[in-house]
Design a protein around this motif. Sequence first.
Motif, PDB file in Angstrom:
ATOM      1  N   CYS B   9       0.828  -1.218   0.000  1.00 57.81           N
ATOM      2  CA  CYS B   9       0.000   0.000   0.000  1.00 57.81           C
ATOM      3  C   CYS B   9       0.858   1.262   0.000  1.00 57.81           C
ATOM      4  CB  CYS B   9      -0.928   0.003   1.214  1.00 57.81           C
ATOM      5  SG  CYS B   9      -2.034   1.424   1.268  1.00 57.81           S
ATOM      6  N   CYS B  10       0.589   2.105  -0.958  1.00 57.83           N
ATOM      7  CA  CYS B  10       1.197   3.440  -1.031  1.00 57.83           C
ATOM      8  C   CYS B  10       0.066   4.451  -1.041  1.00 57.83           C
ATOM      9  CB  CYS B  10       2.018   3.544  -2.316  1.00 57.83           C
ATOM     10  SG  CYS B  10       2.437   5.237  -2.809  1.00 57.83           S
ATOM     11  N   HIS B  12      -1.028   8.477  -1.888  1.00 58.72           N
ATOM     12  CA  HIS B  12      -0.676   9.795  -2.426  1.00 58.72           C
ATOM     13  C   HIS B  12      -1.005  10.838  -1.360  1.00 58.72           C
ATOM     14  CE1 HIS B  12      -0.094   9.264  -6.940  1.00 58.72           C
ATOM     15  NE2 HIS B  12      -0.136   8.046  -6.441  1.00 58.72           N
ATOM     16  N   SER B  37       3.448   8.494  -2.237  1.00 57.58           N
ATOM     17  CA  SER B  37       3.699   9.287  -3.437  1.00 57.58           C
ATOM     18  C   SER B  37       3.457  10.737  -3.066  1.00 57.58           C
ATOM     19  CB  SER B  37       2.800   8.846  -4.595  1.00 57.58           C
ATOM     20  OG  SER B  37       3.307   7.654  -5.154  1.00 57.58           O
ATOM     21  N   VAL B  63       7.432   6.449  -3.669  1.00 59.94           N
ATOM     22  CA  VAL B  63       7.089   5.716  -4.892  1.00 59.94           C
ATOM     23  C   VAL B  63       7.126   6.652  -6.102  1.00 59.94           C
ATOM     24  CG1 VAL B  63       5.305   4.319  -6.028  1.00 59.94           C
ATOM     25  CG2 VAL B  63       5.739   4.052  -3.568  1.00 59.94           C
ATOM     26  N   ALA B 202       3.528   1.987 -12.879  1.00 61.59           N
ATOM     27  CA  ALA B 202       2.774   2.348 -11.666  1.00 61.59           C
ATOM     28  C   ALA B 202       1.316   1.939 -11.801  1.00 61.59           C
ATOM     29  CB  ALA B 202       2.862   3.855 -11.422  1.00 61.59           C
ATOM     30  N   HIS B 204      -2.438   2.866  -9.941  1.00 65.13           N
ATOM     31  CA  HIS B 204      -3.174   3.730  -9.015  1.00 65.13           C
ATOM     32  C   HIS B 204      -4.599   3.208  -8.812  1.00 65.13           C
ATOM     33  CE1 HIS B 204      -0.609   7.517 -10.241  1.00 65.13           C
ATOM     34  NE2 HIS B 204       0.129   6.503  -9.855  1.00 65.13           N
ATOM     35  N   PHE B 244       3.887  -1.300  -5.796  1.00 64.28           N
ATOM     36  CA  PHE B 244       2.883  -0.697  -4.925  1.00 64.28           C
ATOM     37  C   PHE B 244       1.568  -0.455  -5.664  1.00 64.28           C
ATOM     38  CE2 PHE B 244       6.618   0.548  -2.383  1.00 64.28           C
ATOM     39  CZ  PHE B 244       6.145   0.296  -1.106  1.00 64.28           C
ATOM     40  N   CYS B 245       0.465  -0.630  -4.937  1.00 65.26           N
ATOM     41  CA  CYS B 245      -0.839  -0.161  -5.396  1.00 65.26           C
ATOM     42  C   CYS B 245      -1.056   1.181  -4.711  1.00 65.26           C
ATOM     43  CB  CYS B 245      -1.938  -1.147  -5.027  1.00 65.26           C
ATOM     44  SG  CYS B 245      -1.688  -2.772  -5.783  1.00 65.26           S
ATOM     45  N   GLU B 246      -1.087   2.241  -5.511  1.00 67.67           N
ATOM     46  CA  GLU B 246      -1.078   3.598  -4.960  1.00 67.67           C
ATOM     47  C   GLU B 246      -2.499   4.143  -4.826  1.00 67.67           C
ATOM     48  OE1 GLU B 246       1.756   6.214  -6.951  1.00 67.67           O
ATOM     49  OE2 GLU B 246       2.661   4.480  -7.933  1.00 67.67           O
ATOM     50  N   GLU B 248      -4.934   6.959  -4.642  1.00 65.18           N
ATOM     51  CA  GLU B 248      -4.964   8.384  -5.026  1.00 65.18           C
ATOM     52  C   GLU B 248      -6.424   8.801  -5.122  1.00 65.18           C
ATOM     53  OE1 GLU B 248      -3.847   9.297  -9.072  1.00 65.18           O
ATOM     54  OE2 GLU B 248      -2.978  11.216  -8.475  1.00 65.18           O
TER      55      GLU B 248
END
Lengths: 274, 274
Positions: B9-10, B12, B37, B63, B202, B204, B244-246, B248
């Motif tokens: 998990c990332c 934004h 991010s 990231v 990437a 998102h 990573f799954c970002e 946002e």
Amino acid sequence: MENITLDRCCIHTITTKPWALPEAVEKYAAAGIKGVSVWTNAIEGLGPKRAGELIREAGLEIVSYVRGGFFPHSSSAGRAQAIEQNKKLLEEAAALSAPMIVLVCGASPDQSMQQSREQIREGIEAILPLAEKLNVKLAIEPLHPMYAADRSAINTLAQANDMAEHFRSTYLGVAVDVYHLWWDGDLEKEIARCGANRNLFAYHVCDWKVKTLDFLNDRGLMGEGCIDLKKIRGWVEAAGFNGFCEVEIFSDIHWAKDQNIFLKEVTDAFVKTV
Amino acid sequence: MENITLDRCCIHTITTKPWALPEAVEKYAAAGIKGVSVWTNAIEGLGPKRAGELIREAGLEIVSYVRGGFFPHSSSAGRAQAIEQNKKLLEEAAALSAPMIVLVCGASPDQSMQQSREQIREGIEAILPLAEKLNVKLAIEPLHPMYAADRSAINTLAQANDMAEHFRSTYLGVAVDVYHLWWDGDLEKEIARCGANRNLFAYHVCDWKVKTLDFLNDRGLMGEGCIDLKKIRGWVEAAGFNGFCEVEIFSDIHWAKDQNIFLKEVTDAFVKTV
């Protein structure tokens, strides 16, 4: 490309929503407009037969009846009901003497887009025989991807072309609306394909406002936005289409105006920018 | 498909916009999140070097730096200024030790989409040498067609793939964001193509609310909308992506909440629905 005249101008009744049908057709005719596309709400009270007479008495041609479709549902009962509703609309179109129904095909957010498209195919298959019998054509209108969740699982002209070519019926084709399709990098190619397969049944115009305020009711008058209308009309005509250019604008801003003033803006914009 | 854990998990920084960077990274780390991010507004005051230290001290991995791009302008001065701005952002990303910049490519409503795409190509060409020198990758993020007028002339993954493949640089790839791309009938195929060309940089996530209220700031938390996130993650992983799954999310509704409560909702939704 040649300039366009009002001889090719058709207005969707929803464009001047505050006017009831009798006033709308009188005003359109007086402005030199030749065609009208009739929304279902416009014939309420009158009924389709009387509405059709009234339109023809005013000297206007009916271009399309708007709108059928909305086939996908996660329940089979919902799908059966949608098919019945479309059959009813076809009967109304015939009574109106409208040559065509526009299909906003539908989508259901609780299933995949692919499932929705399959149900659209099944829905069209179920109503096409009646369309042929009544001599009313069906025009699939691909809708902008921002309507993919619950209004249409057909969001590009390529997908509409695929669907129309699947059936190969002279009674099934496509309505190209610049509002939904202007952004597509494949638009020129897909318009040519649509015409080559004799599926280009209708052409709708308005504009995309750079700062759009509302997902449904903030379409621009032609010239208010960023769509290169003359370029797209060029593609449509190169594909063999020479029918009406149908003005279809949903706009809280324009509906709030005196509709006489707005109609003058529409006709001025039509000859200048379409 | 395997369930996902917070190790991938990332967040934004814009997702929890009310928090300044020091508070955000402290809270993310305490919640078990591993990546961040960084939006440009988040480092204002701190500067990129100090912001980078602060993030690493909290045990988080950077990231991406968000966001460059906006290359098209009808004036050459505007285009030159955009290139300078992107070079400045690359220097900031390097000072931050961010491995990648996300590009929202831009569009100019007073010219054709094709012209805008050509100017995007020229802009990327102008900054790619500096990106290589600084060891900062560039990720083209295709944007939803509803942003085609003034935010991005790259609106499908196919167009982003075309652009990335034109350059064939290990420093240029694509950011796949479900919000922009979920509706696309070619998505599975284009994700596979993106991965096969080693351009999938990437991924998102958020969700598309069936009734979206605002063009910019009404994205849904994962699970609030109609996107089949597990299916798309399956496609992305089948294409070789395991980063990573970002998360946002721009949302006036979620920003108005206590951000501690919202962050808990984000991590719960992440492990359950992504």
